[in-house]
Design an enzyme around this catalytic site. Sequence first.
Site, mmCIF file in Angstrom:
data_model
loop_
_atom_site.group_PDB
_atom_site.id
_atom_site.type_symbol
_atom_site.label_atom_id
_atom_site.label_comp_id
_atom_site.label_asym_id
_atom_site.label_seq_id
_atom_site.Cartn_x
_atom_site.Cartn_y
_atom_site.Cartn_z
ATOM 1 N N CYS A 87 0.849 -1.191 0.000
ATOM 2 C CA CYS A 87 0.000 0.000 0.000
ATOM 3 C C CYS A 87 0.883 1.239 0.000
ATOM 4 O O CYS A 87 2.092 1.149 0.215
ATOM 5 C CB CYS A 87 -0.946 0.013 1.197
ATOM 6 N N CYS A 107 2.934 1.835 3.055
ATOM 7 C CA CYS A 107 4.193 1.088 3.080
ATOM 8 C C CYS A 107 5.295 1.905 2.422
ATOM 9 O O CYS A 107 6.423 2.002 2.922
ATOM 10 C CB CYS A 107 4.042 -0.250 2.355
ATOM 11 N N ASP A 163 -1.522 11.475 -31.779
ATOM 12 C CA ASP A 163 -0.579 11.294 -32.874
ATOM 13 C C ASP A 163 -1.393 11.197 -34.167
ATOM 14 O O ASP A 163 -2.532 10.731 -34.148
ATOM 15 C CB ASP A 163 0.220 10.014 -32.661
ATOM 16 N N ASP A 165 0.361 5.173 -31.418
ATOM 17 C CA ASP A 165 0.378 3.772 -31.842
ATOM 18 C C ASP A 165 1.752 3.268 -32.211
ATOM 19 O O ASP A 165 1.908 2.104 -32.552
ATOM 20 C CB ASP A 165 -0.549 3.572 -33.050
ATOM 21 N N ASP A 168 6.024 7.154 -30.484
ATOM 22 C CA ASP A 168 5.156 7.776 -29.480
ATOM 23 C C ASP A 168 5.504 7.344 -28.059
ATOM 24 O O ASP A 168 4.916 7.852 -27.102
ATOM 25 C CB ASP A 168 3.695 7.404 -29.750
#
Length: 744
Positions: free
Chosen positions: A21, A24, A431, A632, A636
């Site tokens: 968590c 922590c 893009d 894609d 990128d």
Amino acid sequence: MTTLEDLKLEKATYPVEGMTCASCANSIQSMLSAREGVHEANVNFASKTVQVAYQPEAVTPAQLRETVQEIGFDILIEQQTEEELAERQAETLAKLKRKTIVAGILALPVFILGMFFHDVFVWGNWAMLILTAPVLLWAGQRFFVGAWAQAKHFRANMDTLVALSTGIAFAFSLFNTVYPQFFLSRGLMPHVYYEAVAVIIAFILLGKYLEENAKDRSSSAIKKLMGLQPKSVRVLRNGAELVMSVEEVQLGDYVVLLPGDRVPVDGEVATGTTSVNESMLSGEPLPVQKQPGDKLYAGTINQKGSVQLIAQKTGGETMLAHIIKMVQEAQGSKAPVQKLVDEIAGIFVPIVLGIAILTFAVWMIVGGDAYLSEALLSTISVLVIACPCALGLATPTAIMVGVGRGAESGILIKDAQSLEQAHKVNVVILDKTGTITLGKPTVTDVVWAHDAGEQDKLEKLFFSMEAQSEHPIAQAIYTYYKEQGQQVVQPNSFNSLTGLGIEATYNDTCYYAGNEKLLNQQGVNLPAHLLQAARQLQEEAKTVIFFADAVQALAVFAVSDPVKPAAADGIKAMHAAGLEVYMLTGDNQQTAAAVARQVGVAHYQAELMPSDKAVFVKQLQAAGKVVAMVGDGINDAQALATADVSIAMGHGTDVAMDVAGITLMRSDITQVANAVKLSRYTVQTIRQNLFWAFFYNVICIPVAAGVLFPFTGFLLNPMVAGAAMALSSVSVVTNSLRLRGKLF
């Protein structure tokens, strides 16, 4: 400004094991920061890493590890490969999965016996004890280990509440199972609460498993980027061609590239001409012609000719190495993550412990030994009813349902952090190639001369000429005619003209296919209407190819990367969702402007390198924007990793999809707005869950402590407390399931 060098500090990043968590992470960070010799420590819970700036003469990595181990965690100070880290993570996840399954299987009969048949079978308590013991001592061991490690340093977290509530409830139940006469002699029923213990641990383990399973380690993305660089390379030294590893290449070496080779280093073409696929950098599908003096970059693909390049940047200095480094830093940076549950738990845990102690003390002060049973029962009721099961389920159940709902709609969520963060997005960057456009050059227009003659025979010849060319534009034309079932004829001769086009002879007539410069060189007449059509097509940012015989131009063909049919609708949907839209591309200004007009994008940037895209994302972030990047390609990856939320198109490269936290499986940008809406619905549900979980504790804990007893004589039975705790969990899960009915 004081730098790390000025302070003589070393900076290292270590993987962290055992974090469950955000509290922590805070514990590790505070412990390391307090260590003598440590200048700064930054723990990233999402990537499970810690960056430490320290003085080597004051503290060693081994001592840093000892500091972390003191509170029940560990850091890996030895060098770990991506494969080794992935294997360790898989082993940890498999172990957690086994414990979750076993806990669930054992908790079910305990729950049925405890809730419905606890008074039916004499041996029921012993059966529940036998079934619950392994759930507590084996499956739930991590909570007790974590709670003890925290307690040694006077700290508390979610593990503390789970360990105390289940531990005390189990001990109390064990006592009543072994020695029921203690309470029977005092006129009280010796209740047991094994079902609460087993169900609590099973539910929380399930939540932890879902959380761990949702996190993306991102090692495969880095590995794929590294795989773009070849392992071996051909180098000319002292007149001999040597094959060596890419690490041995030196500045100034002449590197030999054959067709199909990946460029191993950054450099400059020394001899030869070729076409190079630079889509990993620009995202554009069309190859770039290269001649002596032009730049080549590591990771790009030499497509056609054989060339020699002079090595100018090697190793960590290449553009590909910089991309890898930026992706690593962006993915490992401490992104904004919702920590509301852990922040509440940080306050909630000590308050609950204080209330439990106060409850017992008040009962004993008011009633003494006569109220010992009431004091013990009320204290246990407080701890049982305050178990953070509802709090622990508030986020993972909403995320689980949200992820499932997204998958049904073609939105694949691989990172819960992205799902949570996307509701804040107010800017979307798209893009162009492969995101707004199809990413595949196609023939869009064909205009024939008025006096072209027998068009069918000419089309067969043109098709046959382009079929012999390796150029992507030629391949687009070839595909165009092949889909029409066009037949091939065999030219008498064929020749490729670099930078101009191709020529062929057929039945003693010479034919040309290429650009306008080729026609001018050959003295070919260009009819006015064909020239006008060509100019119009070029204004539409299309690539123009002429087909001519030795006398005049016969036709003009336009090739472009078409805009996706739903692109304009997708951008309208983003605007309707209150999102500001930008388009970024490595293409030229003319093409970018034409595409932007066509789809309704008001803001665009053209002729950008991958690093430019990432810089633009950072500029928007610096202006206070929360940015989602949609792409894609490998080009990128930097911008995707830098953005607050990264979204990849399903047909894109593996690297883009590995970096991204959200993938649109249908490659439809209309889904971008839907992904943002899904995030908004999910976060709204999480907030509702947290409110009711917290509100439930605010109301029920005082009642469990016995505040109503002086006025009404009502004292909450721990069995009722256990049922109320279960009911709170059911309400949270039910509220989360409402996400399934959300429409986009």
